[in-house]
Design a protein around this motif. Structure first.
Motif, PDB file in Angstrom:
ATOM      1  N   GLY A  87       0.782  -1.328   0.173  1.00 47.33           N
ATOM      2  CA  GLY A  87      -0.054  -0.059  -0.027  1.00 47.33           C
ATOM      3  C   GLY A  87       0.833   1.306   0.137  1.00 47.33           C
ATOM      4  O   GLY A  87       0.301   2.328   0.088  1.00 47.33           O
ATOM      5  N   ARG A 135       2.121   3.276  -2.256  1.00 45.28           N
ATOM      6  CA  ARG A 135       1.875   3.430  -3.678  1.00 45.28           C
ATOM      7  C   ARG A 135       2.730   4.674  -3.943  1.00 45.28           C
ATOM      8  O   ARG A 135       3.335   4.606  -4.895  1.00 45.28           O
ATOM      9  CB  ARG A 135       0.415   3.648  -4.354  1.00 45.28           C
ATOM     10  CG  ARG A 135      -0.223   5.073  -3.415  1.00 45.28           C
ATOM     11  CD  ARG A 135      -1.815   5.137  -3.857  1.00 45.28           C
ATOM     12  NE  ARG A 135      -2.188   6.131  -3.314  1.00 45.28           N
ATOM     13  CZ  ARG A 135      -2.250   7.518  -3.811  1.00 45.28           C
ATOM     14  NH1 ARG A 135      -1.739   7.482  -4.859  1.00 45.28           N
ATOM     15  NH2 ARG A 135      -2.962   8.342  -3.266  1.00 45.28           N
ATOM     16  N   THR A 182      -5.410  -2.437  -0.355  1.00 44.89           N
ATOM     17  CA  THR A 182      -4.502  -1.550  -0.991  1.00 44.89           C
ATOM     18  C   THR A 182      -4.031  -2.175  -2.520  1.00 44.89           C
ATOM     19  O   THR A 182      -3.346  -1.348  -3.336  1.00 44.89           O
ATOM     20  CB  THR A 182      -3.192  -1.394  -0.360  1.00 44.89           C
ATOM     21  OG1 THR A 182      -2.425  -2.391  -0.184  1.00 44.89           O
ATOM     22  CG2 THR A 182      -3.448  -0.666   1.145  1.00 44.89           C
ATOM     23  N   LEU A 192      -9.425   2.243   4.682  1.00 44.28           N
ATOM     24  CA  LEU A 192      -8.373   2.322   3.984  1.00 44.28           C
ATOM     25  C   LEU A 192      -7.856   3.874   4.315  1.00 44.28           C
ATOM     26  O   LEU A 192      -8.941   4.785   3.816  1.00 44.28           O
ATOM     27  CB  LEU A 192      -8.330   2.007   2.797  1.00 44.28           C
ATOM     28  CG  LEU A 192      -6.928   1.902   1.846  1.00 44.28           C
ATOM     29  CD1 LEU A 192      -6.343   0.938   2.613  1.00 44.28           C
ATOM     30  CD2 LEU A 192      -7.262   1.623   0.405  1.00 44.28           C
ATOM     31  N   GLN A 212      -3.387   5.992   1.022  1.00 47.10           N
ATOM     32  CA  GLN A 212      -3.245   4.530   0.694  1.00 47.10           C
ATOM     33  C   GLN A 212      -4.337   4.259  -0.602  1.00 47.10           C
ATOM     34  O   GLN A 212      -4.352   2.975  -1.113  1.00 47.10           O
ATOM     35  CB  GLN A 212      -3.082   3.401   1.590  1.00 47.10           C
ATOM     36  CG  GLN A 212      -1.867   3.496   2.303  1.00 47.10           C
ATOM     37  CD  GLN A 212      -1.755   2.359   3.361  1.00 47.10           C
ATOM     38  OE1 GLN A 212      -2.623   2.216   4.181  1.00 47.10           O
ATOM     39  NE2 GLN A 212      -0.827   1.611   3.204  1.00 47.10           N
ATOM     40  N   ARG A 213      -5.319   5.273  -0.883  1.00 46.33           N
ATOM     41  CA  ARG A 213      -6.211   4.977  -1.759  1.00 46.33           C
ATOM     42  C   ARG A 213      -5.688   5.551  -2.983  1.00 46.33           C
ATOM     43  O   ARG A 213      -5.296   6.817  -3.294  1.00 46.33           O
ATOM     44  CB  ARG A 213      -7.576   5.848  -1.411  1.00 46.33           C
ATOM     45  CG  ARG A 213      -8.174   5.496  -0.037  1.00 46.33           C
ATOM     46  CD  ARG A 213      -9.539   6.105   0.102  1.00 46.33           C
ATOM     47  NE  ARG A 213     -10.075   6.070   1.480  1.00 46.33           N
ATOM     48  CZ  ARG A 213     -10.961   6.717   1.835  1.00 46.33           C
ATOM     49  NH1 ARG A 213     -11.662   7.352   1.056  1.00 46.33           N
ATOM     50  NH2 ARG A 213     -11.482   6.363   3.181  1.00 46.33           N
TER      51      ARG A 213
END
Length: 398
Positions: free
Chosen positions: A91, A93, A265, A299, A303-304
């Protein structure tokens, strides 16, 4: 190495134990550093399928000292691939994207290694910035074709197709699909499933069942949750077109659950949730949508992926007593990230809500922003809904 051949065919169950054995045997042996690098990358990438992220973290950290001391640039590039696979699967990203960008600046810009790095970067980009993802995927596709890299070509085609779908460039997406299907299916059953799922999404968006590609035969031993999710998405659309719309919506929700086994994630989860929200809103399957949305809302925002964040805003809006603020917020997210089709879709939904609330002027303005794109790409079902809303706004003629 055999592990690499197995891994690129999607045979994770077979490649992972072999990779672990090779890694342990070669670790701390400078003359075997190439094996360490290949095995470490294979293990980290496989962890995205098995969900064993702690294994990936341990592996890349154990591999780093030897690769830094004894490896050449090609070994370090393999290590970077493993590091980013671990980072994205857990997650992180944005961190993973920074690492990918650094890796992209290294070495040959058109060789196989560069193509792989570009495709990995595209997977992270597509649900944050589909325009940038489309550029990277397009370059990877051209280079793959020039070098005759069939495996890389299908991955690039899949990513480019989804980016084009989100941007609202559907004729271009259809062209990618036709060309890929005309070339015949490869042994990359995982990515063939991705292409077939993409065809289903385009078919659903255009309301044309003939666009749906045939289902992909997947080996019984396949354990990849993402492939299972893609197959469920394909089945959802096929079931929908067979007239079982509520069942189709349920299958779309099942696809989200299947991919979520790897964690919320996962870079593949936004696509599944997008279809699940579409079908839930159309069929009124809000109980299941509430369950999915509540779980994903846990979440943290960082992390989205933006597609996921926008769809969560959209879903929560439809589940609330006052959908307008959430729908407007979702439109802002989709428009800002370059996802023109999703923005247009939510604009029609917002116009419907505004019309029901008696705010005809606002509804008319919102529809005016949505229709041009929907007409250009042939999004027949959403255009039909826009027409129904417009009919409510047109004064009766005496």
């Amino acid at each position: 190495l055999p592990i690499w051949s197995l891994a690129i065919r999607g045979a994770v169950a077979e490649s992972l134990p072999i990779a672990q054995q090779v890694f342990e045997a070669a670790l701390d042996r400078p003359s075997r550093i190439a094996m360490v690098a290949i095995a470490a990358r294979t293990i980290a990438v496989a962890a995205q399928t098995t969900g064993d992220f702690e294994l990936a973290a341990r592996t890349v950290m154990r591999a780093l000292p030897g690769i830094e001391k004894y490896g050449d640039d090609s070994h370090f590039d393999l290590f970077i691939d493993g590091l980013t696979a671990w980072a994205s699967s857990t997650g992180y990203r944005r961190f993973s994207m920074v690492v990918h960008q650094g890796a992209a600046a290294r070495g040959d810009e058109r060789g196989p290694a560069a193509i792989t790095r570009g495709l990995n970067r595209t997977a992270l980009l597509v649900h944050d910035d589909p325009v940038a993802a489309g550029k990277v995927a397009g370059e990877a596709l051209r280079n793959s074709e020039e070098l005759g890299l069939v495996s890389s070509r299908i991955v690039a085609s899949g990513h480019l197709f989804i980016a084009l779908l989100m941007m609202g460039q559907w004729d271009e997406a259809a062209g990618i699909l036709r060309r890929q299907l005309a070339d015949g299916r490869t042994d990359r059953f995982d990515w063939e499933a991705y292409i077939a799922t993409g065809s289903a999404l385009l078919a659903y968006g255009r309301g044309d069942h003939a666009i749906v590609a045939a289902a992909v035969a997947v080996p019984d031993a396949t354990t990849d949750p993402v492939v299972r999710g893609w197959l469920l998405m394909h089945d959802a659309v096929v079931t929908y077109f067979a007239g079982h719309r509520a069942r189709g919506a349920a299958l779309a929700a099942d696809a989200v659950d299947a991919i979520a086994v790897l964690g919320n994630t996962s870079e593949d989860l936004p696509l599944a949730f997008w279809l699940a929200v579409d079908m839930a809103v159309e069929t009124g399957s809000f109980d299941r949508l509430e369950v999915l949305t509540s779980a994903l809302e846990m979440l943290p925002i960082g992390q989205r992926y933006r597609t996921l964040h926008g769809e969560l805003l959209r879903a929560r809006a439809h589940l609330s007593t006052d959908p307008v603020p959430g729908l407007r917020a979702a439109i802002e997210v989709f428009a800002a990230m370059g996802s023109a089709y999703l923005a247009a879709t939510v604009r029609v939904e917002l116009a419907s809500v505004l019309a029901d609330a008696g705010d005809g002027r606002a509804a008319t303005d919102v529809l005016a922003n949505a229709r041009p794109l929907l007409e250009r790409i042939g999004a027949a079902p959403m255009l039909a809904r826009a027409d129904r809303v417009a009919a409510l706004l047109t004064p009766a003629v005496s």
